[in-house]
Design an enzyme around this catalytic site. Structure first.
Site, PDB file in Angstrom:
ATOM      1  N   GLY A   1      32.242  45.324  36.579  1.00 29.62           N
ATOM      2  CA  GLY A   1      31.800  46.191  37.676  1.00 29.62           C
ATOM      3  C   GLY A   1      30.586  46.966  37.160  1.00 29.62           C
ATOM      4  CB  ALA A   2      27.178  47.353  38.553  1.00 30.53           C
TER       5      ALA A   2
ATOM      6  CG  ASP B   1      26.818  43.276  40.061  1.00 31.47           C
ATOM      7  OD1 ASP B   1      27.484  42.873  41.028  1.00 31.47           O
ATOM      8  OD2 ASP B   1      27.308  43.633  38.978  1.00 31.47           O
TER       9      ASP B   1
HETATM   10  O1  MRU Z   1      31.565  40.053  37.444  1.00 33.86           O
HETATM   11  P1  MRU Z   1      31.974  41.430  37.861  1.00 33.86           P
HETATM   12  O2  MRU Z   1      33.438  41.555  38.108  1.00 33.86           O
HETATM   13  O3  MRU Z   1      31.427  42.486  36.921  1.00 33.86           O
HETATM   14  O4  MRU Z   1      31.230  41.652  39.258  1.00 33.86           O
HETATM   15  C1  MRU Z   1      31.360  42.902  39.890  1.00 33.86           C
HETATM   16  C2  MRU Z   1      30.738  42.982  41.216  1.00 33.86           C
HETATM   17  O5  MRU Z   1      30.110  42.050  41.700  1.00 33.86           O
HETATM   18  C3  MRU Z   1      30.851  44.302  41.937  1.00 33.86           C
HETATM   19  O6  MRU Z   1      30.867  44.125  43.316  1.00 33.86           O
HETATM   20  C4  MRU Z   1      29.636  45.189  41.567  1.00 33.86           C
HETATM   21  O7  MRU Z   1      29.469  45.249  40.189  1.00 33.86           O
HETATM   22  C5  MRU Z   1      29.777  46.561  42.117  1.00 33.86           C
HETATM   23  S1  MRU Z   1      31.025  47.499  41.327  1.00 33.86           S
HETATM   24  C6  MRU Z   1      31.017  49.023  42.060  1.00 33.86           C
END
Ligand code: MRU
Length: 353
Positions: A52-53, A240
């Site tokens: 998650g970003a 992201d």
């Molecule tokens: O591969 P991940 O699980 O890190 O991907 C996360 C996402 O795509 C989320 O939607 C994004 O990071 C937003 S988190 C608030």
């Protein structure tokens, strides 16, 4: 009256180490691991123990600050050089979420005016704390802003996990649902399972259950039919990286949801803090899309489902073009097209990567 509900947290600083909710093992095991070295932090980001970003930005910030506490250098110049090397190391863990680079750059920048190694160590830790505290506040505000677009009782669809465990607290796309629970209100959230690694099924379904949000899990290929037949009032997703024109990189499958929503005339919202905007790029074409191991596609939770020599393509993210996005919900307010102008006006004071 605000009701106390359970909203899980993924990253915590504990005196000299990071306590991390291991998201690899959810929902069956809620185990916490201690990260004590920069290699631990790098590994946790690569293997999605933290993901998650905003959360990877927070974990990386604490990781860099934690490692710097142990440096033993004679001069501030040597100290700063090492910070720069370790910053690059952590920045190489994942390529798409801009929050990672933003947080690491912010830590390095915080050292510009320090005069001693001791001051540098304290400053890095303080900055990491600030990043986490500010993220929680931004997410709460995003949730409040999102609540002005959604109505309690609505059925809303989401993908991946843009929730509390992907941020400091509350999440972005999931923030309005947690806040609604705090206010004694309820939504019905349709959660796309999110292949290949099932952040929707394993993480979002679990997280929303913690705070008592009504959820229904669907497989990703059920999205169009569900939107059409279940009265879905909006789709809300995280981000992201958002380019200067509003093009948005998010979990693979997001672009497809946006196309379906457009075809069915359902509003498609991106919820993201200002730290997810990258004003150094004009369009989403400039965003590097992470490609991950073929094993994630060949297997489901460690069980192989296809012949092992099958060719696999495994992009972790896609880019939703700005014209498919009804609004971008940020802590500073809700942005509508024309995004180039709106983003320039509202995000001009943010740090850029
Ligand atoms: O591969 P991940 O699980 O890190 O991907 C996360 C996402 O795509 C989320 O939607 C994004 O990071 C937003 S988190 C608030």
């Amino acid at each position: 009256m605000v009701q106390t509900i359970r909203i899980p947290i993924s990253v915590e600083w504990k005196e000299d180490h990071i306590k991390l909710l291991n998201q690899q093992n959810l929902p069956h095991h809620t185990d916490y691991i201690n990260l004590t070295t920069i290699e631990d932090v790098y590994d946790a980001i690569v293997t999605l123990k933290v993901r998650g970003a905003p959360a990877i930005g927070i974990a990386a910030a604490y990781g860099l600050a934690m490692s710097a506490q142990k440096y033993d250098f004679e001069t501030l110049e040597q100290f700063k050089l090492k910070v720069n090397t370790e910053k690059s190391y952590l920045a190489s863990s994942r390529p798409t979420a801009v929050n990672l680079f933003w947080a690491l750059n912010r830590l390095e920048k915080s050292l510009e005016n320090v005069r001693s190694i001791n001051e540098a160590k304290t400053t890095l830790l303080h900055e990491a704390f600030q990043i986490q505290a500010e993220d929680e506040e931004m997410c709460r505000q995003i949730g409040e802003n999102a609540l002005t677009l959604l109505h309690p009782g609505d059925s809303v669809m989401t993908i991946c996990n843009a929730g509390s465990i992907a941020t400091a607290k509350y999440g972005t796309a999931l923030a309005p649902f947690h806040l609604a629970r705090e206010k004694g209100k309820q939504f019905h959230v349709y959660v796309c399972e999110t292949r290949p690694v099932l952040q929707g099924a394993r993480l979002t379904a679990w997280e929303l259950q913690q705070s008592g949000v009504e959820t229904t899990l669907i497989t990703d290929n059920m999205a169009a039919h569900t939107m059409k037949t279940k009265g879905i009032k909006a789709v809300i997703v995280g981000a992201d990286r958002i380019a200067a024109n509003g093009d948005t990189a998010n979990k693979i499958g997001t672009f497809g949801l946006a196309l379906i929503a457009k075809a069915l005339n359902i509003p498609f919202y991106v919820a993201a803090p200002s730290t997810s905007f990258d004003l150094t790029i004009n369009t989403g074409d400039e965003i590097t899309i992470e490609e991950r191991s073929p094993m994630e596609v060949l297997q489901i939770v460690n069980t192989t489902i296809a012949p092992e020599n099958t060719n696999v393509y495994n992009p972790a993210f896609d880019v939703t073009p700005n014209h498919l996005i009804t609004a971008i919900i940020t802590e500073k307010g809700i942005l509508y097209p024309d995004y180039v102008e709106q983003i320039r006006e509202n995000m001009c004071d943010k740090y850029i990567s």
